[in-house]
Scaffold this motif. Structure first.
Motif, PDB file in Angstrom:
ATOM      1  N   GLY A   1      -8.772   2.840   2.366  1.00  0.00           N
ATOM      2  CA  GLY A   1     -10.144   1.876   2.227  1.00  0.00           C
ATOM      3  C   GLY A   1      -9.934   1.359   1.128  1.00  0.00           C
ATOM      4  O   GLY A   1      -9.176   1.145   1.010  1.00  0.00           O
ATOM      5  N   PRO A   2     -11.456   0.700   1.717  1.00  0.00           N
ATOM      6  CA  PRO A   2     -11.517  -0.327   0.616  1.00  0.00           C
ATOM      7  C   PRO A   2     -11.383  -0.089  -1.060  1.00  0.00           C
ATOM      8  O   PRO A   2     -10.533  -1.115  -1.395  1.00  0.00           O
ATOM      9  CB  PRO A   2     -12.723  -0.995   0.611  1.00  0.00           C
ATOM     10  CG  PRO A   2     -13.395   0.302   1.440  1.00  0.00           C
ATOM     11  CD  PRO A   2     -13.030   1.224   2.040  1.00  0.00           C
ATOM     12  N   ASP A   3     -10.879   0.982  -1.438  1.00  0.00           N
ATOM     13  CA  ASP A   3     -10.924   1.034  -2.607  1.00  0.00           C
ATOM     14  C   ASP A   3      -9.544   1.948  -2.746  1.00  0.00           C
ATOM     15  O   ASP A   3     -10.059   2.217  -4.127  1.00  0.00           O
ATOM     16  CB  ASP A   3     -12.368   2.184  -3.455  1.00  0.00           C
ATOM     17  CG  ASP A   3     -13.492   1.035  -3.498  1.00  0.00           C
ATOM     18  OD1 ASP A   3     -13.635  -0.715  -3.927  1.00  0.00           O
ATOM     19  OD2 ASP A   3     -14.642   1.264  -3.310  1.00  0.00           O
ATOM     20  N   THR A   4      -8.527   2.213  -2.485  1.00  0.00           N
ATOM     21  CA  THR A   4      -8.060   2.633  -2.806  1.00  0.00           C
ATOM     22  C   THR A   4      -6.668   1.636  -3.654  1.00  0.00           C
ATOM     23  O   THR A   4      -6.752   0.195  -2.410  1.00  0.00           O
ATOM     24  CB  THR A   4      -7.189   2.821  -1.685  1.00  0.00           C
ATOM     25  OG1 THR A   4      -7.986   4.233  -0.647  1.00  0.00           O
ATOM     26  CG2 THR A   4      -5.573   3.369  -1.199  1.00  0.00           C
ATOM     27  N   ASP A   5      -5.700   2.141  -4.467  1.00  0.00           N
ATOM     28  CA  ASP A   5      -5.542   1.109  -5.317  1.00  0.00           C
ATOM     29  C   ASP A   5      -4.434   0.617  -4.840  1.00  0.00           C
ATOM     30  O   ASP A   5      -3.413   1.607  -4.952  1.00  0.00           O
ATOM     31  CB  ASP A   5      -4.970   2.134  -6.581  1.00  0.00           C
ATOM     32  CG  ASP A   5      -4.854   0.704  -7.700  1.00  0.00           C
ATOM     33  OD1 ASP A   5      -5.109  -0.304  -7.996  1.00  0.00           O
ATOM     34  OD2 ASP A   5      -3.726   1.414  -8.685  1.00  0.00           O
ATOM     35  N   PRO A   6      -3.589  -1.010  -4.772  1.00  0.00           N
ATOM     36  CA  PRO A   6      -3.116  -1.463  -4.288  1.00  0.00           C
ATOM     37  C   PRO A   6      -2.171  -0.999  -4.418  1.00  0.00           C
ATOM     38  O   PRO A   6      -0.647  -0.870  -4.387  1.00  0.00           O
ATOM     39  CB  PRO A   6      -2.874  -2.849  -3.756  1.00  0.00           C
ATOM     40  CG  PRO A   6      -4.767  -2.956  -4.599  1.00  0.00           C
ATOM     41  CD  PRO A   6      -5.068  -1.289  -4.408  1.00  0.00           C
TER      42      PRO A   6
END
Length: 179
Positions: free
Chosen positions: A117-122
């Motif tokens: 999701g949005p806060d998963t570390d790229p």
């Protein structure tokens, strides 16, 4: 010694009597808990047997020690996820539902991206992808999301699996929620 059938008969008699008296007897509750624990143990053994069968079907080149280590993790409550080389989910352990909220049916055919999701570390995702591209094992902590949108920290270890011809066939992730 009572067999489970004769024990069940005895418990049913006590249960019937206690229902007529308007209360619930202690032995009945204990028996229900015992039966639930037995069912969970049978389900865990069945799942471990299924994992062993997958190893035979796909002809994984895995020592007995390795296979037993995976089974031990499975029985200890870890979530196992098997994917093909394109990272499509082929199988999940029962614990997948508990950890993610997604059923087996919802996960099969998807990729693990469904949990991101949005806060998963790229940067962590890139490191994991690069390791898998090179067919290297990888360990990471990743922020994932449950079906309902709640985030959780997932400690994962992904191993490449090879068949007895030395050909890479699958990836197996062992995941645990970090609390």
């Amino acid at each position: 010694m009572l067999t489970s059938e004769s024990y069940a008969e005895l418990v049913n008699k006590v249960y019937s009597r206690s229902r007529q008296e308007g209360n619930r007897s202690y032995p009945v509750a204990c028996f229900e808990i015992f039966m639930l624990a037995q069912a969970q143990q049978r389900a865990s053994r069945k799942e471990a047997d299924l994992f062993r069968q997958l190893g035979e079907i796909f002809d994984w080149n895995m020592s007995r020690r390795q296979r037993n280590a995976y089974v031990k993790k499975l029985l200890a409550g870890s979530t196992l996820i098997l994917t093909d080389l394109s990272k499509t989910i082929l199988w999940t352990s029962r614990n997948f539902l508990t950890m993610t909220g997604y059923s087996h049916k919802e996960a099969i055919g998807q990729t693990p991206r469904m949990l991101q999701g949005p806060d998963t570390d790229p940067a962590t995702l890139l490191r994991v992808r690069e390791s898998l591209r090179r067919a290297n094992p990888v360990k990471a902590d990743l922020l994932n999301y449950r079906k309902g949108g709640e985030s959780y920290l997932c400690r994962l270890q992904i191993d490449p699996l090879y068949d007895n011809n030395g050909e890479l066939t699958h990836f197996l992730a062992v995941e645990n929620e970090v609390k």
